[in-house]
Write a protein that holds these residues in place. Structure first.
Motif, PDB file in Angstrom:
ATOM      1  N   LYS A  50       0.848  -1.207  -0.070  1.00  0.00           N
ATOM      2  CA  LYS A  50       0.036   0.120  -0.002  1.00  0.00           C
ATOM      3  C   LYS A  50       0.677   1.386   0.020  1.00  0.00           C
ATOM      4  O   LYS A  50       0.668   2.335  -0.782  1.00  0.00           O
ATOM      5  N   LYS A  51       1.855   1.343   0.690  1.00  0.00           N
ATOM      6  CA  LYS A  51       2.806   2.272   1.106  1.00  0.00           C
ATOM      7  C   LYS A  51       4.029   2.264   0.937  1.00  0.00           C
ATOM      8  O   LYS A  51       4.548   1.299   1.562  1.00  0.00           O
ATOM      9  N   ALA A  52       5.106   2.559   0.069  1.00  0.00           N
ATOM     10  CA  ALA A  52       6.451   2.368  -0.161  1.00  0.00           C
ATOM     11  C   ALA A  52       7.388   3.550   0.324  1.00  0.00           C
ATOM     12  O   ALA A  52       6.778   4.674   0.045  1.00  0.00           O
ATOM     13  N   ILE A  53       8.484   3.378   1.168  1.00  0.00           N
ATOM     14  CA  ILE A  53       9.267   4.402   1.360  1.00  0.00           C
ATOM     15  C   ILE A  53      10.674   4.158   0.685  1.00  0.00           C
ATOM     16  O   ILE A  53      11.261   3.086   0.718  1.00  0.00           O
ATOM     17  N   VAL A  54      10.881   5.187  -0.139  1.00  0.00           N
ATOM     18  CA  VAL A  54      12.070   5.186  -0.891  1.00  0.00           C
ATOM     19  C   VAL A  54      13.260   5.844  -0.201  1.00  0.00           C
ATOM     20  O   VAL A  54      12.998   7.108   0.169  1.00  0.00           O
ATOM     21  N   VAL A  55      14.141   5.278  -0.048  1.00  0.00           N
ATOM     22  CA  VAL A  55      15.521   6.039   0.512  1.00  0.00           C
ATOM     23  C   VAL A  55      16.343   6.279  -0.679  1.00  0.00           C
ATOM     24  O   VAL A  55      17.154   5.219  -1.066  1.00  0.00           O
ATOM     25  N   GLY A  56      16.538   7.598  -0.989  1.00  0.00           N
ATOM     26  CA  GLY A  56      17.611   7.942  -2.110  1.00  0.00           C
ATOM     27  C   GLY A  56      16.698   8.641  -3.120  1.00  0.00           C
ATOM     28  O   GLY A  56      15.939   8.098  -3.741  1.00  0.00           O
ATOM     29  N   GLY A  61      15.729   5.969  -7.283  1.00  0.00           N
ATOM     30  CA  GLY A  61      14.532   6.518  -6.264  1.00  0.00           C
ATOM     31  C   GLY A  61      13.560   7.133  -6.979  1.00  0.00           C
ATOM     32  O   GLY A  61      12.465   7.010  -6.655  1.00  0.00           O
ATOM     33  N   LEU A  62      13.778   8.280  -7.724  1.00  0.00           N
ATOM     34  CA  LEU A  62      12.778   9.130  -8.343  1.00  0.00           C
ATOM     35  C   LEU A  62      11.896   8.299  -9.435  1.00  0.00           C
ATOM     36  O   LEU A  62      10.401   8.385  -9.366  1.00  0.00           O
ATOM     37  N   THR A  63      12.724   7.519 -10.093  1.00  0.00           N
ATOM     38  CA  THR A  63      11.775   6.461 -11.338  1.00  0.00           C
ATOM     39  C   THR A  63      11.065   5.666 -10.370  1.00  0.00           C
ATOM     40  O   THR A  63       9.881   5.413 -10.849  1.00  0.00           O
ATOM     41  N   VAL A 149      18.289  14.158 -12.385  1.00  0.00           N
ATOM     42  CA  VAL A 149      17.885  14.170 -11.153  1.00  0.00           C
ATOM     43  C   VAL A 149      16.807  15.312 -10.793  1.00  0.00           C
ATOM     44  O   VAL A 149      15.664  14.820 -10.424  1.00  0.00           O
ATOM     45  N   ALA A 150      17.268  16.464 -11.074  1.00  0.00           N
ATOM     46  CA  ALA A 150      16.128  17.623 -11.296  1.00  0.00           C
ATOM     47  C   ALA A 150      14.902  17.627 -11.658  1.00  0.00           C
ATOM     48  O   ALA A 150      13.668  17.740 -11.450  1.00  0.00           O
ATOM     49  N   ALA A 151      15.128  17.138 -13.301  1.00  0.00           N
ATOM     50  CA  ALA A 151      13.869  16.854 -14.026  1.00  0.00           C
ATOM     51  C   ALA A 151      13.011  15.699 -13.449  1.00  0.00           C
ATOM     52  O   ALA A 151      11.559  15.943 -13.511  1.00  0.00           O
ATOM     53  N   LEU A 152      13.622  14.628 -12.867  1.00  0.00           N
ATOM     54  CA  LEU A 152      12.791  13.389 -12.485  1.00  0.00           C
ATOM     55  C   LEU A 152      12.012  13.987 -11.296  1.00  0.00           C
ATOM     56  O   LEU A 152      11.154  13.724 -10.878  1.00  0.00           O
ATOM     57  N   ARG A 153      12.864  14.549 -10.542  1.00  0.00           N
ATOM     58  CA  ARG A 153      12.139  15.270  -9.018  1.00  0.00           C
ATOM     59  C   ARG A 153      10.925  16.039  -9.350  1.00  0.00           C
ATOM     60  O   ARG A 153       9.996  16.100  -8.775  1.00  0.00           O
ATOM     61  N   ARG A 159       3.519  15.433 -10.081  1.00  0.00           N
ATOM     62  CA  ARG A 159       2.325  14.504 -10.072  1.00  0.00           C
ATOM     63  C   ARG A 159       1.980  14.112  -8.646  1.00  0.00           C
ATOM     64  O   ARG A 159       1.170  13.335  -8.480  1.00  0.00           O
ATOM     65  N   GLY A 160       2.394  15.107  -7.475  1.00  0.00           N
ATOM     66  CA  GLY A 160       1.914  14.922  -6.326  1.00  0.00           C
ATOM     67  C   GLY A 160       2.594  14.001  -5.487  1.00  0.00           C
ATOM     68  O   GLY A 160       2.077  13.545  -4.236  1.00  0.00           O
ATOM     69  N   ILE A 161       3.839  13.556  -5.872  1.00  0.00           N
ATOM     70  CA  ILE A 161       4.725  12.686  -4.983  1.00  0.00           C
ATOM     71  C   ILE A 161       5.376  13.591  -4.076  1.00  0.00           C
ATOM     72  O   ILE A 161       6.005  14.423  -4.341  1.00  0.00           O
ATOM     73  N   ARG A 162       5.360  12.997  -2.699  1.00  0.00           N
ATOM     74  CA  ARG A 162       6.062  13.809  -1.511  1.00  0.00           C
ATOM     75  C   ARG A 162       7.468  13.104  -1.718  1.00  0.00           C
ATOM     76  O   ARG A 162       8.040  11.958  -1.924  1.00  0.00           O
ATOM     77  N   CYS A 163       8.582  14.320  -1.821  1.00  0.00           N
ATOM     78  CA  CYS A 163       9.791  14.091  -2.103  1.00  0.00           C
ATOM     79  C   CYS A 163      10.450  15.009  -0.868  1.00  0.00           C
ATOM     80  O   CYS A 163      10.580  16.332  -1.175  1.00  0.00           O
ATOM     81  N   GLU A 164      10.952  14.279   0.352  1.00  0.00           N
ATOM     82  CA  GLU A 164      11.643  15.074   1.397  1.00  0.00           C
ATOM     83  C   GLU A 164      13.206  15.048   1.225  1.00  0.00           C
ATOM     84  O   GLU A 164      13.684  14.080   1.001  1.00  0.00           O
ATOM     85  N   THR A 165      13.504  16.171   1.527  1.00  0.00           N
ATOM     86  CA  THR A 165      15.067  16.205   1.423  1.00  0.00           C
ATOM     87  C   THR A 165      15.662  16.623   2.803  1.00  0.00           C
ATOM     88  O   THR A 165      14.905  16.716   3.752  1.00  0.00           O
ATOM     89  N   SER A 166      16.985  16.525   3.098  1.00  0.00           N
ATOM     90  CA  SER A 166      17.594  16.660   4.181  1.00  0.00           C
ATOM     91  C   SER A 166      17.088  15.423   5.173  1.00  0.00           C
ATOM     92  O   SER A 166      17.103  15.872   6.431  1.00  0.00           O
TER      93      SER A 166
END
Length: 450
Positions: A50-56, A61-63, A149-153, A159-166
Protein backbone atom coordinates in the motif's frame (compact mmCIF):
# COMPACT_ATOMS: atom_id res chain seq x y z
CA UNK A 1 16.86 -15.95 -28.90
CA UNK A 2 16.24 -18.40 -26.09
CA UNK A 3 14.15 -17.16 -23.22
CA UNK A 4 16.40 -16.44 -20.24
CA UNK A 5 13.84 -16.21 -17.51
CA UNK A 6 11.56 -18.90 -16.15
CA UNK A 7 7.80 -18.77 -15.75
CA UNK A 8 6.29 -17.34 -12.59
CA UNK A 9 5.60 -20.77 -11.11
CA UNK A 10 9.31 -21.56 -11.24
CA UNK A 11 10.18 -18.14 -9.87
CA UNK A 12 7.86 -18.66 -6.93
CA UNK A 13 9.60 -21.98 -6.20
CA UNK A 14 12.92 -20.14 -6.34
CA UNK A 15 11.41 -17.60 -3.96
CA UNK A 16 10.57 -20.32 -1.45
CA UNK A 17 14.01 -21.85 -1.79
CA UNK A 18 15.74 -18.49 -1.48
CA UNK A 19 13.88 -17.73 1.72
CA UNK A 20 15.13 -21.03 3.17
CA UNK A 21 18.70 -20.28 2.11
CA UNK A 22 18.48 -16.73 3.37
CA UNK A 23 17.16 -17.77 6.73
CA UNK A 24 20.02 -20.24 7.13
CA UNK A 25 22.71 -17.80 6.00
CA UNK A 26 21.64 -15.14 8.46
CA UNK A 27 22.07 -17.20 11.64
CA UNK A 28 24.59 -15.79 14.07
CA UNK A 29 26.13 -17.27 17.18
CA UNK A 30 25.81 -14.14 19.23
CA UNK A 31 22.30 -14.11 20.72
CA UNK A 32 21.95 -10.31 20.76
CA UNK A 33 22.95 -9.95 17.12
CA UNK A 34 20.80 -12.95 16.22
CA UNK A 35 17.75 -11.37 17.78
CA UNK A 36 18.45 -8.08 16.08
CA UNK A 37 18.91 -9.68 12.69
CA UNK A 38 15.84 -11.89 12.97
CA UNK A 39 13.84 -8.77 13.67
CA UNK A 40 15.02 -7.34 10.38
CA UNK A 41 14.67 -10.44 8.24
CA UNK A 42 11.50 -12.21 9.45
CA UNK A 43 9.53 -12.62 6.20
CA UNK A 44 6.18 -10.98 5.75
CA UNK A 45 3.59 -13.09 3.96
CA UNK A 46 0.27 -12.28 2.30
CA UNK A 47 1.12 -8.59 2.47
CA UNK A 48 -0.06 -6.34 -0.34
CA UNK A 49 1.88 -3.14 -0.96
CA UNK A 50 0.00 0.00 0.00
CA UNK A 51 2.80 2.40 0.93
CA UNK A 52 6.46 2.34 -0.15
CA UNK A 53 9.29 4.27 1.47
CA UNK A 54 12.08 5.12 -0.97
CA UNK A 55 15.48 6.00 0.50
CA UNK A 56 17.52 7.90 -2.08
CA UNK A 57 16.31 10.70 -4.30
CA UNK A 58 18.52 10.02 -7.31
CA UNK A 59 17.67 8.51 -10.68
CA UNK A 60 16.63 5.11 -9.29
CA UNK A 61 14.61 6.42 -6.36
CA UNK A 62 12.69 9.07 -8.27
CA UNK A 63 11.91 6.71 -11.14
CA UNK A 64 10.67 4.15 -8.62
CA UNK A 65 8.39 6.74 -7.06
CA UNK A 66 6.88 7.73 -10.41
CA UNK A 67 6.42 4.10 -11.45
CA UNK A 68 4.93 3.08 -8.08
CA UNK A 69 2.38 5.87 -8.30
CA UNK A 70 1.52 4.83 -11.85
CA UNK A 71 0.94 1.33 -10.45
CA UNK A 72 -1.54 2.79 -7.95
CA UNK A 73 0.70 2.67 -4.86
CA UNK A 74 1.37 5.37 -2.28
CA UNK A 75 5.05 6.34 -2.12
CA UNK A 76 7.31 8.88 -0.40
CA UNK A 77 10.93 9.67 -1.34
CA UNK A 78 13.53 10.61 1.27
CA UNK A 79 16.80 12.16 0.11
CA UNK A 80 19.79 12.99 2.34
CA UNK A 81 20.85 16.19 0.57
CA UNK A 82 18.96 19.46 0.38
CA UNK A 83 19.42 19.82 -3.38
CA UNK A 84 21.53 18.35 -6.15
CA UNK A 85 25.23 18.93 -5.58
CA UNK A 86 26.21 17.72 -9.05
CA UNK A 87 28.29 19.94 -11.32
CA UNK A 88 28.82 20.19 -15.06
CA UNK A 89 31.62 17.64 -14.95
CA UNK A 90 29.17 14.97 -13.79
CA UNK A 91 27.20 13.77 -16.80
CA UNK A 92 26.02 10.67 -18.58
CA UNK A 93 24.49 9.43 -21.80
CA UNK A 94 21.10 7.88 -21.25
CA UNK A 95 21.10 4.91 -23.63
CA UNK A 96 18.06 4.01 -25.71
CA UNK A 97 16.88 1.30 -23.33
CA UNK A 98 16.79 3.94 -20.58
CA UNK A 99 15.06 6.41 -22.88
CA UNK A 100 12.41 3.85 -23.79
CA UNK A 101 11.95 2.88 -20.15
CA UNK A 102 11.21 6.48 -19.18
CA UNK A 103 8.74 6.69 -22.04
CA UNK A 104 6.96 3.70 -20.50
CA UNK A 105 6.00 5.83 -17.49
CA UNK A 106 5.48 9.03 -19.55
CA UNK A 107 8.48 10.74 -17.95
CA UNK A 108 10.90 11.18 -20.85
CA UNK A 109 9.58 14.46 -22.22
CA UNK A 110 10.35 16.22 -18.95
CA UNK A 111 13.94 14.95 -19.20
CA UNK A 112 14.64 15.37 -22.91
CA UNK A 113 14.52 19.17 -22.89
CA UNK A 114 17.52 19.29 -20.53
CA UNK A 115 19.91 17.28 -22.70
CA UNK A 116 20.93 16.77 -26.31
CA UNK A 117 21.17 13.76 -28.59
CA UNK A 118 24.34 11.94 -29.57
CA UNK A 119 24.29 9.27 -32.27
CA UNK A 120 27.89 8.32 -32.94
CA UNK A 121 30.93 7.21 -30.96
CA UNK A 122 34.39 7.72 -32.46
CA UNK A 123 37.52 5.95 -31.15
CA UNK A 124 40.98 7.53 -31.54
CA UNK A 125 44.45 7.06 -30.09
CA UNK A 126 46.66 9.52 -28.27
CA UNK A 127 48.76 9.80 -31.41
CA UNK A 128 45.74 11.08 -33.33
CA UNK A 129 45.13 7.85 -35.21
CA UNK A 130 41.47 7.08 -35.84
CA UNK A 131 40.52 3.55 -34.83
CA UNK A 132 36.89 3.52 -35.98
CA UNK A 133 33.41 4.10 -34.66
CA UNK A 134 30.61 2.33 -32.82
CA UNK A 135 27.61 4.02 -34.38
CA UNK A 136 25.19 1.13 -34.07
CA UNK A 137 24.69 1.33 -30.31
CA UNK A 138 25.82 4.89 -29.62
CA UNK A 139 22.52 6.76 -29.79
CA UNK A 140 21.36 8.31 -26.54
CA UNK A 141 20.52 11.47 -24.66
CA UNK A 142 23.51 13.30 -23.20
CA UNK A 143 22.57 15.06 -19.98
CA UNK A 144 24.20 16.46 -16.86
CA UNK A 145 23.44 14.15 -13.95
CA UNK A 146 22.18 17.01 -11.81
CA UNK A 147 19.74 18.09 -14.52
CA UNK A 148 18.47 14.53 -14.95
CA UNK A 149 17.79 14.20 -11.22
CA UNK A 150 16.17 17.65 -11.07
CA UNK A 151 13.92 16.85 -14.04
CA UNK A 152 12.76 13.57 -12.49
CA UNK A 153 12.20 15.24 -9.13
CA UNK A 154 10.14 18.03 -10.70
CA UNK A 155 8.09 15.43 -12.58
CA UNK A 156 7.48 13.51 -9.35
CA UNK A 157 6.41 16.68 -7.56
CA UNK A 158 4.15 17.62 -10.48
CA UNK A 159 2.39 14.29 -10.02
CA UNK A 160 1.85 14.95 -6.35
CA UNK A 161 4.55 12.64 -4.97
CA UNK A 162 6.11 13.66 -1.66
CA UNK A 163 9.88 14.15 -1.90
CA UNK A 164 11.53 15.12 1.37
CA UNK A 165 15.12 16.37 1.52
CA UNK A 166 17.76 16.60 4.27
CA UNK A 167 16.62 13.18 5.51
CA UNK A 168 19.71 11.16 6.36
CA UNK A 169 18.77 7.49 6.53
CA UNK A 170 19.95 5.92 9.79
CA UNK A 171 18.36 2.50 10.27
CA UNK A 172 15.31 0.33 9.61
CA UNK A 173 13.70 -2.77 11.06
CA UNK A 174 10.74 -4.92 10.18
CA UNK A 175 7.48 -4.80 12.10
CA UNK A 176 4.32 -6.92 11.96
CA UNK A 177 2.88 -4.25 9.66
CA UNK A 178 5.93 -3.92 7.38
CA UNK A 179 8.95 -1.74 8.07
CA UNK A 180 9.90 1.17 10.32
CA UNK A 181 12.53 3.60 9.00
CA UNK A 182 14.62 5.90 11.19
CA UNK A 183 16.35 9.11 10.15
CA UNK A 184 19.20 11.05 11.74
CA UNK A 185 16.92 13.95 12.69
CA UNK A 186 14.97 11.62 14.98
CA UNK A 187 11.93 11.14 12.78
CA UNK A 188 10.47 7.71 12.03
CA UNK A 189 8.16 6.62 9.24
CA UNK A 190 6.39 3.34 8.58
CA UNK A 191 5.35 1.55 5.41
CA UNK A 192 4.92 -1.82 3.76
CA UNK A 193 8.21 -1.78 1.86
CA UNK A 194 11.56 0.01 2.08
CA UNK A 195 13.15 0.57 -1.33
CA UNK A 196 16.91 1.05 -1.09
CA UNK A 197 17.88 3.42 -3.89
CA UNK A 198 20.85 4.69 -1.92
CA UNK A 199 23.58 4.03 -4.43
CA UNK A 200 26.82 2.09 -4.76
CA UNK A 201 27.65 2.26 -1.05
CA UNK A 202 24.14 1.41 0.08
CA UNK A 203 23.25 1.28 3.77
CA UNK A 204 20.02 -0.60 3.06
CA UNK A 205 22.08 -3.35 1.37
CA UNK A 206 23.84 -4.10 4.66
CA UNK A 207 20.52 -4.29 6.49
CA UNK A 208 19.24 -6.86 4.03
CA UNK A 209 22.43 -8.89 4.23
CA UNK A 210 25.18 -7.90 6.69
CA UNK A 211 27.56 -10.26 4.88
CA UNK A 212 26.95 -8.66 1.48
CA UNK A 213 30.11 -7.95 -0.54
CA UNK A 214 31.37 -4.40 -0.74
CA UNK A 215 31.90 -2.65 -4.09
CA UNK A 216 35.31 -3.31 -5.64
CA UNK A 217 37.57 -0.44 -6.71
CA UNK A 218 38.44 -0.91 -10.41
CA UNK A 219 41.73 1.00 -10.45
CA UNK A 220 40.42 4.21 -12.00
CA UNK A 221 39.66 7.76 -10.91
CA UNK A 222 37.02 9.69 -12.84
CA UNK A 223 37.13 13.44 -13.41
CA UNK A 224 35.23 15.67 -15.80
CA UNK A 225 34.40 19.21 -16.76
CA UNK A 226 32.92 21.58 -19.33
CA UNK A 227 34.76 24.15 -21.43
CA UNK A 228 33.98 26.84 -23.96
CA UNK A 229 36.07 26.34 -27.10
CA UNK A 230 34.16 27.91 -30.03
CA UNK A 231 36.99 27.18 -32.50
CA UNK A 232 37.15 23.48 -31.72
CA UNK A 233 36.09 21.41 -34.73
CA UNK A 234 34.12 18.33 -33.71
CA UNK A 235 31.78 15.97 -35.48
CA UNK A 236 28.12 16.76 -34.75
CA UNK A 237 26.28 14.50 -32.28
CA UNK A 238 29.47 12.51 -31.73
CA UNK A 239 31.19 11.36 -28.57
CA UNK A 240 34.93 10.94 -29.18
CA UNK A 241 36.89 8.54 -26.97
CA UNK A 242 40.68 8.69 -26.87
CA UNK A 243 43.08 6.02 -25.63
CA UNK A 244 45.77 8.39 -24.40
CA UNK A 245 49.36 7.53 -23.61
CA UNK A 246 48.76 7.80 -19.85
CA UNK A 247 44.98 7.96 -19.38
CA UNK A 248 41.61 7.67 -21.12
CA UNK A 249 39.74 10.77 -22.35
CA UNK A 250 36.37 11.52 -23.94
CA UNK A 251 34.53 14.60 -25.16
CA UNK A 252 31.41 15.79 -26.98
CA UNK A 253 30.05 19.19 -27.99
CA UNK A 254 26.58 20.49 -27.16
CA UNK A 255 24.42 22.46 -29.64
CA UNK A 256 25.48 25.62 -27.75
CA UNK A 257 29.16 24.79 -28.43
CA UNK A 258 29.95 23.85 -24.85
CA UNK A 259 32.40 20.94 -24.77
CA UNK A 260 31.88 18.31 -22.09
CA UNK A 261 34.84 16.05 -21.29
CA UNK A 262 35.84 13.31 -18.88
CA UNK A 263 39.08 11.55 -17.95
CA UNK A 264 39.64 8.08 -16.49
CA UNK A 265 43.00 8.05 -14.75
CA UNK A 266 44.66 4.74 -13.75
CA UNK A 267 45.40 4.70 -10.03
CA UNK A 268 46.39 1.24 -8.87
CA UNK A 269 45.84 1.54 -5.11
CA UNK A 270 42.55 2.93 -3.90
CA UNK A 271 43.34 6.27 -2.25
CA UNK A 272 41.69 7.42 0.95
CA UNK A 273 38.85 9.87 0.38
CA UNK A 274 40.57 12.34 2.71
CA UNK A 275 43.63 12.18 0.47
CA UNK A 276 41.57 13.03 -2.60
CA UNK A 277 39.75 15.82 -0.79
CA UNK A 278 43.08 17.42 0.12
CA UNK A 279 43.94 17.93 -3.57
CA UNK A 280 42.57 21.23 -4.86
CA UNK A 281 40.79 21.62 -8.23
CA UNK A 282 43.76 23.68 -9.42
CA UNK A 283 46.12 20.81 -8.60
CA UNK A 284 43.92 18.28 -10.41
CA UNK A 285 43.82 20.58 -13.39
CA UNK A 286 47.62 20.79 -13.51
CA UNK A 287 47.98 17.04 -13.13
CA UNK A 288 45.52 16.32 -15.94
CA UNK A 289 47.24 18.77 -18.27
CA UNK A 290 50.47 16.90 -17.60
CA UNK A 291 48.86 13.47 -18.18
CA UNK A 292 47.56 14.47 -21.62
CA UNK A 293 50.42 16.79 -22.64
CA UNK A 294 51.90 14.22 -25.05
CA UNK A 295 48.59 13.29 -26.64
CA UNK A 296 47.04 14.78 -29.75
CA UNK A 297 44.67 17.75 -29.22
CA UNK A 298 42.24 18.70 -27.87
CA UNK A 299 42.49 16.97 -24.45
CA UNK A 300 45.06 19.23 -22.77
CA UNK A 301 43.53 22.36 -24.34
CA UNK A 302 40.06 21.44 -23.10
CA UNK A 303 41.38 20.91 -19.58
CA UNK A 304 43.20 24.27 -19.61
CA UNK A 305 40.01 26.01 -20.79
CA UNK A 306 37.81 24.55 -18.07
CA UNK A 307 36.99 26.73 -15.04
CA UNK A 308 37.82 24.99 -11.77
CA UNK A 309 34.20 25.27 -10.59
CA UNK A 310 32.99 23.33 -13.65
CA UNK A 311 35.08 20.24 -13.04
CA UNK A 312 38.01 18.56 -11.32
CA UNK A 313 36.10 16.74 -8.59
CA UNK A 314 37.52 13.19 -8.51
CA UNK A 315 35.35 10.10 -8.19
CA UNK A 316 36.61 6.67 -7.20
CA UNK A 317 35.15 4.17 -9.68
CA UNK A 318 33.73 0.95 -8.24
CA UNK A 319 31.79 -2.10 -9.37
CA UNK A 320 29.53 -4.49 -7.50
CA UNK A 321 29.89 -7.73 -9.44
CA UNK A 322 27.46 -10.04 -7.70
CA UNK A 323 25.12 -9.45 -4.80
CA UNK A 324 23.59 -12.68 -3.45
CA UNK A 325 20.40 -11.06 -2.17
CA UNK A 326 18.54 -8.08 -3.62
CA UNK A 327 15.72 -8.16 -1.12
CA UNK A 328 14.89 -9.14 2.47
CA UNK A 329 11.83 -8.90 4.66
CA UNK A 330 10.03 -5.71 3.57
CA UNK A 331 13.23 -4.32 1.97
CA UNK A 332 14.45 -4.36 -1.64
CA UNK A 333 17.25 -2.75 -3.66
CA UNK A 334 17.25 -0.97 -7.02
CA UNK A 335 19.96 0.56 -9.20
CA UNK A 336 23.56 0.75 -8.02
CA UNK A 337 22.54 -0.49 -4.58
CA UNK A 338 21.78 -3.87 -6.18
CA UNK A 339 24.29 -4.08 -9.03
CA UNK A 340 26.70 -1.19 -9.33
CA UNK A 341 28.29 -1.04 -12.79
CA UNK A 342 31.20 1.18 -13.73
CA UNK A 343 30.62 4.23 -15.96
CA UNK A 344 32.35 2.29 -18.75
CA UNK A 345 29.14 0.33 -19.26
CA UNK A 346 27.20 3.47 -20.17
CA UNK A 347 24.27 1.72 -18.51
CA UNK A 348 24.18 2.78 -14.84
CA UNK A 349 21.23 5.18 -15.10
CA UNK A 350 19.39 3.11 -17.70
CA UNK A 351 19.56 -0.08 -15.62
CA UNK A 352 18.40 1.81 -12.54
CA UNK A 353 15.39 3.12 -14.46
CA UNK A 354 14.58 -0.37 -15.76
CA UNK A 355 14.86 -1.83 -12.25
CA UNK A 356 12.45 0.66 -10.77
CA UNK A 357 9.79 0.22 -13.42
CA UNK A 358 9.94 -3.56 -13.39
CA UNK A 359 9.77 -3.64 -9.59
CA UNK A 360 6.67 -1.45 -9.78
CA UNK A 361 5.09 -3.87 -12.27
CA UNK A 362 5.86 -6.85 -10.05
CA UNK A 363 4.30 -5.14 -7.04
CA UNK A 364 1.29 -4.15 -9.13
CA UNK A 365 0.67 -7.66 -10.46
CA UNK A 366 1.59 -9.75 -7.43
CA UNK A 367 -0.53 -9.64 -4.27
CA UNK A 368 2.37 -10.53 -1.95
CA UNK A 369 5.23 -8.08 -1.42
CA UNK A 370 7.90 -10.70 -0.75
CA UNK A 371 6.96 -12.80 -3.77
CA UNK A 372 6.92 -9.68 -5.96
CA UNK A 373 10.45 -8.82 -4.83
CA UNK A 374 11.62 -12.38 -5.55
CA UNK A 375 10.12 -12.27 -9.05
CA UNK A 376 11.71 -8.87 -9.67
CA UNK A 377 15.17 -10.16 -8.68
CA UNK A 378 14.77 -13.25 -10.81
CA UNK A 379 13.81 -11.26 -13.88
CA UNK A 380 16.58 -8.68 -13.53
CA UNK A 381 19.67 -10.49 -12.29
CA UNK A 382 20.81 -12.22 -15.50
CA UNK A 383 20.55 -9.09 -17.62
CA UNK A 384 22.35 -6.69 -15.30
CA UNK A 385 25.14 -9.10 -14.41
CA UNK A 386 25.86 -9.82 -18.06
CA UNK A 387 26.08 -6.08 -18.77
CA UNK A 388 28.42 -5.68 -15.79
CA UNK A 389 30.73 -8.32 -17.29
CA UNK A 390 30.87 -6.40 -20.57
CA UNK A 391 31.89 -3.27 -18.65
CA UNK A 392 34.53 -5.21 -16.75
CA UNK A 393 36.25 -6.19 -20.00
CA UNK A 394 36.24 -2.58 -21.20
CA UNK A 395 37.74 -1.40 -17.90
CA UNK A 396 40.79 -3.61 -18.48
CA UNK A 397 41.75 -1.57 -21.55
CA UNK A 398 41.54 1.66 -19.57
CA UNK A 399 43.94 0.40 -16.90
CA UNK A 400 46.44 -1.04 -19.37
CA UNK A 401 50.10 -0.82 -18.36
CA UNK A 402 52.86 1.23 -20.06
CA UNK A 403 53.81 -1.55 -22.50
CA UNK A 404 50.26 -2.06 -23.72
CA UNK A 405 49.78 1.69 -24.10
CA UNK A 406 52.84 1.87 -26.32
CA UNK A 407 51.40 -0.89 -28.49
CA UNK A 408 47.80 0.27 -28.52
CA UNK A 409 47.98 1.79 -32.03
CA UNK A 410 48.58 -1.79 -33.22
CA UNK A 411 46.51 -3.70 -30.69
CA UNK A 412 43.28 -1.65 -30.52
CA UNK A 413 42.50 -1.80 -34.27
CA UNK A 414 43.00 -5.57 -34.18
CA UNK A 415 40.70 -5.88 -31.17
CA UNK A 416 38.03 -3.70 -32.77
CA UNK A 417 38.15 -5.65 -36.01
CA UNK A 418 38.27 -9.19 -34.67
CA UNK A 419 36.98 -9.16 -31.10
CA UNK A 420 34.45 -6.32 -30.85
CA UNK A 421 31.11 -7.00 -32.50
CA UNK A 422 28.57 -4.27 -31.64
CA UNK A 423 25.80 -6.16 -33.41
CA UNK A 424 26.00 -8.85 -30.73
CA UNK A 425 25.25 -6.28 -28.03
CA UNK A 426 22.08 -4.80 -29.51
CA UNK A 427 20.09 -6.73 -26.88
CA UNK A 428 21.38 -4.24 -24.30
CA UNK A 429 19.87 -1.22 -26.05
CA UNK A 430 16.78 -2.62 -27.75
CA UNK A 431 15.08 -3.88 -24.61
CA UNK A 432 11.59 -2.42 -24.10
CA UNK A 433 9.21 -2.65 -21.18
CA UNK A 434 5.51 -2.95 -21.94
CA UNK A 435 3.69 -1.39 -19.00
CA UNK A 436 0.30 -2.79 -19.91
CA UNK A 437 1.30 -6.44 -20.13
CA UNK A 438 1.20 -8.46 -16.90
CA UNK A 439 4.53 -9.58 -15.48
CA UNK A 440 4.12 -13.19 -16.59
CA UNK A 441 3.93 -12.12 -20.24
CA UNK A 442 6.15 -9.10 -20.73
CA UNK A 443 9.11 -9.80 -18.51
CA UNK A 444 9.91 -13.31 -19.60
CA UNK A 445 10.96 -11.79 -22.92
CA UNK A 446 13.45 -9.33 -21.46
CA UNK A 447 16.63 -9.40 -23.53
CA UNK A 448 19.85 -10.81 -22.10
CA UNK A 449 21.77 -11.65 -25.25
CA UNK A 450 21.44 -15.39 -24.77
Amino acid sequence: MACTFVAIACTEQAYRNSMKDRSASLRMSDSTEKSKKEKRTTPMTNKTLKKAIVVGGGVAGLTAAIAFQKAGRDVVVYEATEASTEFKGSFLTLAMNGVNALRTIDAFESVEEHGFWVSSMELVSGSGKRFGDLNGNAKGLFIERGKLVAALRNEALRRGIRCETSKHFLDAHTTPEGVSVHFADGTRVSGDLLVGADGMHSHVRKLIDPTAPTPRYIGLLGLGGAAQMPDLKTLPKTFTLMYGKRAFFGWTTSPSAEVYWFANVPFAQEPERQTLAAVSPQQWKQQLVHLFADDAPPAADLIRSTPEHDGFTPTLLHMLHHLPHWYGASMVLVGDAAHGTSPTSGQGASLAIEDSIILAKCLRDCSDVQRACAIYEGFRRSRVEKIAKLAGRANQIKVAGPLMRRLQDLVVPFVLKHLVHPETETWVYQDRINWDEPIGVSMTSQKTGE
